[in-house]
Enzyme design. Structure first.
Site, PDB file in Angstrom:
ATOM      1  N   HIS A  59     -10.321  -5.265  -3.178  1.00  0.00           N
ATOM      2  CA  HIS A  59      -8.900  -5.572  -2.634  1.00  0.00           C
ATOM      3  C   HIS A  59      -8.975  -6.016  -1.193  1.00  0.00           C
ATOM      4  O   HIS A  59      -9.904  -5.321  -0.429  1.00  0.00           O
ATOM      5  CB  HIS A  59      -8.026  -4.122  -2.824  1.00  0.00           C
ATOM      6  CG  HIS A  59      -8.703  -2.968  -2.464  1.00  0.00           C
ATOM      7  ND1 HIS A  59      -9.681  -2.108  -2.846  1.00  0.00           N
ATOM      8  CD2 HIS A  59      -8.645  -2.382  -1.146  1.00  0.00           C
ATOM      9  CE1 HIS A  59      -9.882  -1.229  -2.349  1.00  0.00           C
ATOM     10  NE2 HIS A  59      -9.240  -1.392  -1.127  1.00  0.00           N
ATOM     11  N   ASP A  63       0.922  -1.208   0.046  1.00  0.00           N
ATOM     12  CA  ASP A  63       0.087   0.019   0.114  1.00  0.00           C
ATOM     13  C   ASP A  63       0.558   1.350   0.152  1.00  0.00           C
ATOM     14  O   ASP A  63       1.883   1.222   0.738  1.00  0.00           O
ATOM     15  CB  ASP A  63      -0.862  -0.235   1.352  1.00  0.00           C
ATOM     16  CG  ASP A  63      -1.998   0.995   0.935  1.00  0.00           C
ATOM     17  OD1 ASP A  63      -3.254   0.417   1.152  1.00  0.00           O
ATOM     18  OD2 ASP A  63      -1.957   2.143   1.044  1.00  0.00           O
TER      19      ASP A  63
END
Ligand code: 5GP
Length: 112
Positions: A98, A28
């Site tokens: 996700h 991320d």
């Protein structure tokens, strides 16, 4: 195109942890923990609430991939959290399903 489709297409960079023909896992860009990886299906499902029985195998693969990520990033002993945000109240910000994998710090519960 979602930002994650652009990552799948390699149009924008990402620190990739794992990928195969169906899924990609990458760090991320704004991590919420020392390890924060997103596991993303290459085929777009906007969010978990819009998945159908036809997505069953892909959904299973997403969860199995979190285990691969955990092993590769040494989370199996210390533990980790697997999160899917669905819709506004959950803070979903990218309309491409996700699964977050968070670890390497003590995580509070319930989440904020
Ligand atoms: P959501 O809030 O939708 O559950 O999670 C979306 C996540 O995608 C956020 O944690 C955010 O930091 C991450 N993200 C957004 N844009 C990018 C990007 O361009 N690259 C990467 N690696 N992560 C991104």
């Amino acid at each position: 195109m979602t930002i994650f489709e652009k990552i799948v297409a390699r149009e924008i960079p990402a620190k990739i942890v794992w990928q195969d023909e169906d899924v990609i896992a990458f760090h991320d860009v704004n991590p919420g923990a020392p390890v924060h990886v997103l596991v993303v299906p290459k085929r777009v499902i906007p969010r978990i609430a819009e998945s159908t029985a036809a997505d069953q195998a892909l959904l299973g693969k997403l969860l199995l991939t979190t285990r691969i990520v955990a092993e590769k990033l040494d989370l199996l002993t210390s533990g980790y959290r697997v999160v899917i945000n669905n819709g506004p109240d959950a803070g979903e910000s990218v309309p491409h399903l996700h699964v977050h994998v968070l670890g390497k710090r003590k995580l509070g519960w319930p989440p904020g």
